[in-house]
Motif scaffolding. Structure first.
Motif, PDB file in Angstrom:
ATOM      1  N   SER A  72      18.981  -0.150  -5.481  1.00  0.00           N
ATOM      2  CA  SER A  72      17.965  -0.607  -6.347  1.00  0.00           C
ATOM      3  C   SER A  72      17.916  -1.017  -7.694  1.00  0.00           C
ATOM      4  O   SER A  72      18.811  -0.435  -8.374  1.00  0.00           O
ATOM      5  CB  SER A  72      16.927   0.716  -6.237  1.00  0.00           C
ATOM      6  OG  SER A  72      15.684   0.409  -6.503  1.00  0.00           O
TER       7      SER A  72
ATOM      8  N   ASP B  83       9.100  -3.068  -4.861  1.00  0.00           N
ATOM      9  CA  ASP B  83       8.257  -2.145  -4.964  1.00  0.00           C
ATOM     10  C   ASP B  83       7.535  -2.382  -6.472  1.00  0.00           C
ATOM     11  O   ASP B  83       8.138  -2.471  -7.366  1.00  0.00           O
ATOM     12  CB  ASP B  83       9.110  -0.791  -4.961  1.00  0.00           C
ATOM     13  CG  ASP B  83       8.086   0.574  -5.108  1.00  0.00           C
ATOM     14  OD1 ASP B  83       7.058   0.281  -5.237  1.00  0.00           O
ATOM     15  OD2 ASP B  83       8.760   1.529  -5.253  1.00  0.00           O
TER      16      ASP B  83
ATOM     17  N   HIS C 149       1.844   2.009  -5.167  1.00  0.00           N
ATOM     18  CA  HIS C 149       3.157   1.366  -4.730  1.00  0.00           C
ATOM     19  C   HIS C 149       2.787   0.681  -3.729  1.00  0.00           C
ATOM     20  O   HIS C 149       2.528   0.607  -2.732  1.00  0.00           O
ATOM     21  CB  HIS C 149       4.328   2.204  -4.248  1.00  0.00           C
ATOM     22  CG  HIS C 149       4.760   3.119  -5.249  1.00  0.00           C
ATOM     23  ND1 HIS C 149       6.025   2.914  -5.704  1.00  0.00           N
ATOM     24  CD2 HIS C 149       4.573   4.345  -5.832  1.00  0.00           C
ATOM     25  CE1 HIS C 149       6.415   3.802  -6.725  1.00  0.00           C
ATOM     26  NE2 HIS C 149       5.324   4.800  -6.663  1.00  0.00           N
TER      27      HIS C 149
ATOM     28  N   ILE D 149       4.403  -2.340  -1.618  1.00  0.00           N
ATOM     29  CA  ILE D 149       5.707  -2.607  -1.059  1.00  0.00           C
ATOM     30  C   ILE D 149       6.134  -3.719  -0.227  1.00  0.00           C
ATOM     31  O   ILE D 149       5.116  -4.028   0.719  1.00  0.00           O
ATOM     32  CB  ILE D 149       6.120  -1.053  -0.258  1.00  0.00           C
ATOM     33  CG1 ILE D 149       6.281   0.028  -1.209  1.00  0.00           C
ATOM     34  CG2 ILE D 149       7.724  -1.451   0.319  1.00  0.00           C
ATOM     35  CD1 ILE D 149       6.600   1.282  -0.438  1.00  0.00           C
TER      36      ILE D 149
ATOM     37  N   THR E 240       8.190  -5.868   2.219  1.00  0.00           N
ATOM     38  CA  THR E 240       9.533  -5.637   2.985  1.00  0.00           C
ATOM     39  C   THR E 240       9.858  -7.066   3.555  1.00  0.00           C
ATOM     40  O   THR E 240       9.018  -7.329   4.328  1.00  0.00           O
ATOM     41  CB  THR E 240       9.486  -4.371   3.814  1.00  0.00           C
ATOM     42  OG1 THR E 240       8.981  -3.280   3.140  1.00  0.00           O
ATOM     43  CG2 THR E 240      10.904  -4.293   4.662  1.00  0.00           C
TER      44      THR E 240
END
Length: 107
Positions: free
Chosen positions: A2, A88, A96, A98, A100
């Motif tokens: 990350s 994120d 948050h 997110i 993906t």
């Protein structure tokens, strides 16, 4: 792995990112204490992502959906062997957002 993206880099990062991710399918969910886990889309083609510094907004354009994040506070990315797998984005209310990336579909 990350990594946090510095606010000064947001505009350039998303400008370069869209060139490689346009058309890829993504899942978008919003996670927050007061609202829980809300899936905006489980699989939609990404059309674009743009950070507008004057408005302080991050705009995520998907096929049939426009998601705008007002006043993002932090943006981090998750990579696997140098390949982006998720973003994120923490908004002004500590939710948050997110995004993906989904595996490519085989013909």
């Amino acid at each position: 792995m990350s990594k946090t993206i510095a606010p000064a880099e947001w505009q350039a990062y998303f400008k370069s990112l869209v060139k490689t991710l346009s058309g890829k399918h993504v899942r978008v969910e919003v996670v927050g204490i007061t609202l829980g886990d809300q899936v905006l889309t489980s699989s939609s083609p990404l059309l674009g992502m743009t950070y507008e510094p004057k408005k302080n907004t991050l705009e995520i354009s998907l096929d049939g959906l426009e998601h705008i994040i007002n006043r993002p506070k932090a943006i981090s990315i998750r990579e696997d062997d140098g390949t982006l797998v998720a973003l994120d984005i923490v908004d002004q209310d500590d939710r948050h957002q997110i995004v993906t990336l989904l595996p490519s579909r085989q013909p």
